[in-house]
Write a protein that holds these residues in place. Structure first.
Motif, PDB file in Angstrom:
ATOM      1  N   LYS A   2      74.286  38.782  47.833  1.00 28.34           N
ATOM      2  CA  LYS A   2      73.919  38.196  49.173  1.00 28.34           C
ATOM      3  C   LYS A   2      72.987  39.601  49.690  1.00 28.34           C
ATOM      4  O   LYS A   2      73.648  40.512  49.840  1.00 28.34           O
ATOM      5  CB  LYS A   2      75.114  37.271  49.531  1.00 28.34           C
ATOM      6  CG  LYS A   2      74.761  36.296  49.003  1.00 28.34           C
ATOM      7  CD  LYS A   2      75.849  35.012  50.001  1.00 28.34           C
ATOM      8  CE  LYS A   2      77.289  35.645  50.413  1.00 28.34           C
ATOM      9  NZ  LYS A   2      78.097  35.546  49.524  1.00 28.34           N
ATOM     10  N   ARG A 141      65.784  33.479  53.083  1.00 25.59           N
ATOM     11  CA  ARG A 141      66.299  32.518  53.886  1.00 25.59           C
ATOM     12  C   ARG A 141      67.856  32.760  54.869  1.00 25.59           C
ATOM     13  O   ARG A 141      67.665  32.304  55.756  1.00 25.59           O
ATOM     14  CB  ARG A 141      66.659  31.217  52.958  1.00 25.59           C
ATOM     15  CG  ARG A 141      66.849  30.060  53.618  1.00 25.59           C
ATOM     16  CD  ARG A 141      66.871  29.240  52.327  1.00 25.59           C
ATOM     17  NE  ARG A 141      67.933  27.373  52.978  1.00 25.59           N
ATOM     18  CZ  ARG A 141      68.001  26.753  53.490  1.00 25.59           C
ATOM     19  NH1 ARG A 141      66.673  26.748  54.582  1.00 25.59           N
ATOM     20  NH2 ARG A 141      69.426  25.567  54.244  1.00 25.59           N
ATOM     21  N   ARG A 142      68.373  33.498  54.038  1.00 24.39           N
ATOM     22  CA  ARG A 142      69.699  34.108  54.761  1.00 24.39           C
ATOM     23  C   ARG A 142      68.838  34.957  55.735  1.00 24.39           C
ATOM     24  O   ARG A 142      69.822  35.230  56.996  1.00 24.39           O
ATOM     25  CB  ARG A 142      70.153  34.905  53.985  1.00 24.39           C
ATOM     26  CG  ARG A 142      71.060  34.169  53.089  1.00 24.39           C
ATOM     27  CD  ARG A 142      72.322  34.951  51.891  1.00 24.39           C
ATOM     28  NE  ARG A 142      72.708  33.916  51.019  1.00 24.39           N
ATOM     29  CZ  ARG A 142      72.489  33.506  49.128  1.00 24.39           C
ATOM     30  NH1 ARG A 142      71.354  34.716  49.264  1.00 24.39           N
ATOM     31  NH2 ARG A 142      72.876  33.805  48.904  1.00 24.39           N
ATOM     32  N   TYR A 184      75.140  32.096  54.415  1.00 23.33           N
ATOM     33  CA  TYR A 184      73.949  32.020  54.909  1.00 23.33           C
ATOM     34  C   TYR A 184      73.660  32.893  56.121  1.00 23.33           C
ATOM     35  O   TYR A 184      73.421  34.407  56.283  1.00 23.33           O
ATOM     36  CB  TYR A 184      73.107  31.461  55.232  1.00 23.33           C
ATOM     37  CG  TYR A 184      73.205  30.551  54.193  1.00 23.33           C
ATOM     38  CD1 TYR A 184      71.653  31.067  53.404  1.00 23.33           C
ATOM     39  CD2 TYR A 184      73.789  29.208  53.271  1.00 23.33           C
ATOM     40  CE1 TYR A 184      71.708  29.922  52.832  1.00 23.33           C
ATOM     41  CE2 TYR A 184      72.886  29.094  51.941  1.00 23.33           C
ATOM     42  CZ  TYR A 184      72.178  28.966  51.387  1.00 23.33           C
ATOM     43  OH  TYR A 184      71.608  28.648  50.389  1.00 23.33           O
TER      44      TYR A 184
END
Length: 213
Positions: A2, A141-142, A184
């Motif tokens: 991520k 988006r994160r 997120y």
């Protein structure tokens, strides 16, 4: 892996596609919290101006998204990109603006991130380059989720998490909150510390600065 992009990194990413309006719009919509499949489907008619006594803001409607319909606030420049693309391509109001499959959007991201990574390697910054090569569309988006949450929280908006989850299309239940927080909501962005520096007394005073000259 991520990833979350800083403000400068977001600007660097968009700079790689600034000569291609369709790609720039796709990346910009990703940085407004849209899922890749949602980016593909956005049409000109989905943009509307939300007006109040205090001003106005543009919103884009997501129809039949993963968790149903919703609207997301977007900057004026994103709406302007959409208009520019629609006009230059001769698109009707009900035609997809980006209109490219997920595989194509991921390929665009790969090209943009590799361009940045190659430049970093040329400067001898191999570790930074390696991190860039891990960035994907979903990391936009994160990044949006984290930046938006902290901006609202710093502005003392009491429902910051609820607003971000609503705009981003996360289910409003315990599982949805767990997904949002664990997958997120990332590390505190640098702008938080910068904006809080006066409150924390971290900024150098004028007298102290003069002693260092």
């Amino acid at each position: 892996m991520k990833c979350w992009l800083s403000t400068n990194e977001q600007e660097a990413l968009l700079a790689t596609v600034e000569n291609d309006t369709r790609r720039e719009l796709a990346m910009s919509l990703g940085l407004c919290g849209l899922r890749t499949a949602e980016i593909e489907a956005v049409e000109r008619r989905n943009f509307r101006r939300a007006t109040s006594a205090d001003g106005s803001v543009w919103k884009v409607a997501i129809e039949e998204g993963k968790t149903g319909d919703r609207e997301v606030p977007v900057p004026q420049e994103v709406r302007d990109l959409a208009e520019r693309l629609a006009n230059s391509a001769g698109l009707r109001k009900d035609e997809p603006l980006v209109g490219r499959a997920t595989r194509t959007l991921r390929s665009w991201m790969e090209g943009a991130r590799n361009q940045i990574a190659d430049s970093l390697e040329d400067d001898g910054r191999d570790d930074d380059a390696e991190e860039w090569r891990e960035v994907g569309m979903h990391d936009l988006r994160r990044t949006w989720a984290t930046d938006t949450y902290y901006k609202l929280a710093m502005a003392n908006v009491p429902i910051a998490e609820t607003l971000v989850m609503g705009w981003g299309g996360w289910v409003m239940n315990e599982k949805g909150r767990e997904t949002f927080r664990e997958e997120y909501l990332g590390p505190e962005p640098d702008f938080v510390a910068v904006e809080a520096s006066d409150v924390l007394g971290l900024g150098a005073s004028e007298s102290a600065s003069s002693l260092l000259k």
